[in-house]
Design a protein around this motif. Structure first.
Motif, short mmCIF file in Angstrom:
data_model
loop_
_atom_site.label_atom_id
_atom_site.label_comp_id
_atom_site.label_asym_id
_atom_site.label_seq_id
_atom_site.Cartn_x
_atom_site.Cartn_y
_atom_site.Cartn_z
N GLU A 186 -4.11 10.64 -0.55
CA GLU A 186 -4.35 9.43 0.21
C GLU A 186 -3.97 8.19 -0.60
O GLU A 186 -3.85 8.26 -1.83
CB GLU A 186 -5.82 9.35 0.63
N PRO A 187 -3.80 7.04 0.08
CA PRO A 187 -3.42 5.81 -0.64
C PRO A 187 -4.39 5.39 -1.74
O PRO A 187 -4.00 4.71 -2.68
CB PRO A 187 -3.37 4.76 0.48
N ASN A 188 -5.67 5.78 -1.62
CA ASN A 188 -6.63 5.39 -2.65
C ASN A 188 -6.69 6.37 -3.82
O ASN A 188 -7.53 6.26 -4.71
CB ASN A 188 -8.03 5.24 -2.05
N GLY A 189 -5.76 7.36 -3.82
CA GLY A 189 -5.67 8.28 -4.94
C GLY A 189 -6.48 9.56 -4.78
O GLY A 189 -6.38 10.46 -5.63
N GLN A 190 -7.26 9.67 -3.74
CA GLN A 190 -8.04 10.88 -3.50
C GLN A 190 -7.24 11.88 -2.68
O GLN A 190 -6.35 11.50 -1.92
CB GLN A 190 -9.35 10.54 -2.79
N ILE A 191 -7.57 13.16 -2.82
CA ILE A 191 -6.91 14.21 -2.06
C ILE A 191 -7.84 14.70 -0.97
O ILE A 191 -8.98 15.11 -1.24
CB ILE A 191 -6.50 15.38 -2.99
N SER A 192 -7.38 14.62 0.26
CA SER A 192 -8.16 15.13 1.39
C SER A 192 -7.60 16.49 1.79
O SER A 192 -6.39 16.73 1.66
CB SER A 192 -8.11 14.16 2.58
N VAL A 193 -8.47 17.36 2.28
CA VAL A 193 -8.10 18.74 2.58
C VAL A 193 -8.42 19.06 4.04
O VAL A 193 -9.50 18.72 4.53
CB VAL A 193 -8.84 19.73 1.66
N ILE A 194 -7.46 19.67 4.71
CA ILE A 194 -7.66 20.17 6.07
C ILE A 194 -7.57 21.69 6.01
O ILE A 194 -6.53 22.25 5.65
CB ILE A 194 -6.60 19.61 7.04
N LYS A 195 -8.66 22.36 6.35
CA LYS A 195 -8.69 23.82 6.27
C LYS A 195 -8.12 24.44 7.54
O LYS A 195 -8.05 23.81 8.59
CB LYS A 195 -10.12 24.31 6.04
N GLU A 223 0.83 -1.19 0.00
CA GLU A 223 0.00 0.00 0.00
C GLU A 223 0.87 1.24 0.00
O GLU A 223 1.89 1.31 0.70
CB GLU A 223 -0.93 0.03 1.23
N ASP A 224 0.46 2.23 -0.78
CA ASP A 224 1.18 3.50 -0.80
C ASP A 224 0.93 4.27 0.49
O ASP A 224 -0.16 4.16 1.09
CB ASP A 224 0.75 4.35 -1.99
N GLU A 225 1.90 5.05 0.91
CA GLU A 225 1.71 5.91 2.07
C GLU A 225 1.10 7.22 1.62
O GLU A 225 1.22 7.61 0.46
CB GLU A 225 3.05 6.16 2.76
N PRO A 226 0.42 7.93 2.53
CA PRO A 226 -0.13 9.24 2.15
C PRO A 226 1.00 10.25 1.96
O PRO A 226 2.01 10.22 2.66
CB PRO A 226 -1.02 9.61 3.35
N LYS A 262 6.62 14.40 -7.68
CA LYS A 262 6.80 13.02 -7.24
C LYS A 262 5.53 12.20 -7.42
O LYS A 262 5.58 11.02 -7.77
CB LYS A 262 7.23 13.00 -5.77
N CYS A 263 4.38 12.83 -7.18
CA CYS A 263 3.09 12.13 -7.29
C CYS A 263 2.47 12.25 -8.68
O CYS A 263 1.36 11.77 -8.91
CB CYS A 263 2.11 12.69 -6.26
N SER A 264 3.19 12.93 -9.61
CA SER A 264 2.71 13.11 -11.00
C SER A 264 1.35 13.79 -11.04
O SER A 264 0.42 13.36 -11.75
CB SER A 264 2.65 11.75 -11.72
N ILE A 265 1.21 14.86 -10.25
CA ILE A 265 -0.03 15.64 -10.21
C ILE A 265 0.23 17.00 -10.83
O ILE A 265 1.14 17.72 -10.39
CB ILE A 265 -0.54 15.80 -8.76
N THR A 266 -0.54 17.36 -11.83
CA THR A 266 -0.41 18.68 -12.42
C THR A 266 -1.15 19.70 -11.57
O THR A 266 -2.00 19.35 -10.75
CB THR A 266 -0.97 18.71 -13.85
N MET A 267 -0.83 20.98 -11.77
CA MET A 267 -1.51 22.03 -11.02
C MET A 267 -3.00 22.04 -11.33
O MET A 267 -3.83 22.27 -10.44
CB MET A 267 -0.88 23.39 -11.36
#
Length: 236
Positions: A148-157, A100-103, A119-124
């Motif tokens: 996150e490991p499942n590929g989703q991005i979680s946000v903490i405001k 499993e990938d780490e966050p 590193k995560c190959s995410i464009t702006m």
């Protein structure tokens, strides 16, 4: 009928239907045995499982001259390996990092980490899209963003931008708990109803909500605070 299982060059049309039914039931039972984890999160291990199972059993549906024993045995082996790796990941934290990938933190204290995006190959553009989907279009409101490991991005405001809770404004509302389904598609779920009310109380409550009969209700739930949710059954 044995030709449906062993396969035949001149397999009739209904044979393909029966083979597809066999495969569907087999995969359904396989997923139930492995557990709901495979359906809940699409991580690399689950993705590999889905692709391989589909490749092994997909051909057996379209090919009428292939024996089902081999594909079923191969699929069972893949399912066992998938379960074994998942179980090992639960029991051995160090091994978990292998499968499993780490966050990854991609925004830290409001600062976008450019090297982590690469590193995560995410464009702006992808990052901004994910932030909008998380109701965080204003970058000034964000404290942390995590891939996150499942590929989703979680946000903490940041704290000033958190939604106010009842505790923040000095209120102590009653816990509403888990709502129980009392009526579904015009039918009473008796074992749920008996935990909360009698049949007479149900009928009286429906009248108070403007319904004359159970058959007029599509869905009715009651939470632990005693609140009713009732929606009508539309007759076509």
């Amino acid at each position: 009928m044995t030709d449906v299982w062993t396969g035949a060059q001149d397999l009739p049309f209904y044979g393909f239907i029966v083979r597809a039914l066999f495969v569907y039931i087999y995969i359904f039972l396989m997923v139930k045995v492995i557990g709901q984890r495979s359906m809940a999160n699409i991580d690399p291990l689950d993705f590999i499982f889905g692709v391989v199972i589909g490749d092994i059993l997909g051909e057996s549906i379209s090919s009428g001259d292939e024996d089902l024993t081999g594909p079923f045995a191969g699929a069972a082996m893949i399912a066992f390996l998938h379960w074994l790796l998942s179980y090992a990941g639960l029991k051995f934290p160090r091994f978990r990092r292998v499968i499993e990938d780490e966050p990854f933190i991609i925004i830290e204290k409001g600062q976008i980490l450019d090297h982590m995006l690469k590193k995560c190959s995410i464009t702006m553009e992808q990052l901004l899209m994910e932030l909008r989907l998380n109701d965080a279009a204003d970058l000034k409101e964000i404290d942390y963003a995590v891939l996150e490991p499942n590929g989703q991005i979680s946000v903490i405001k940041r704290s000033p931008f958190h939604a106010a809770t009842a505790k923040d404004v000095g209120l102590s509302p009653q816990n509403k708990g888990y709502p129980k389904v009392i009526i579904s598609d015009g039918r009473v779920i008796t074992h749920n109803m008996k935990k909360i009310m009698t049949r007479q109380e149900l009928e009286n409550g429906l009248i108070d909500h403007g319904y004359n009969a159970v058959e007029d209700v599509f869905l009715m739930t009651v939470n632990e605070a005693g609140e009713w949710y009732v929606t009508p059954r539309l007759r076509v």
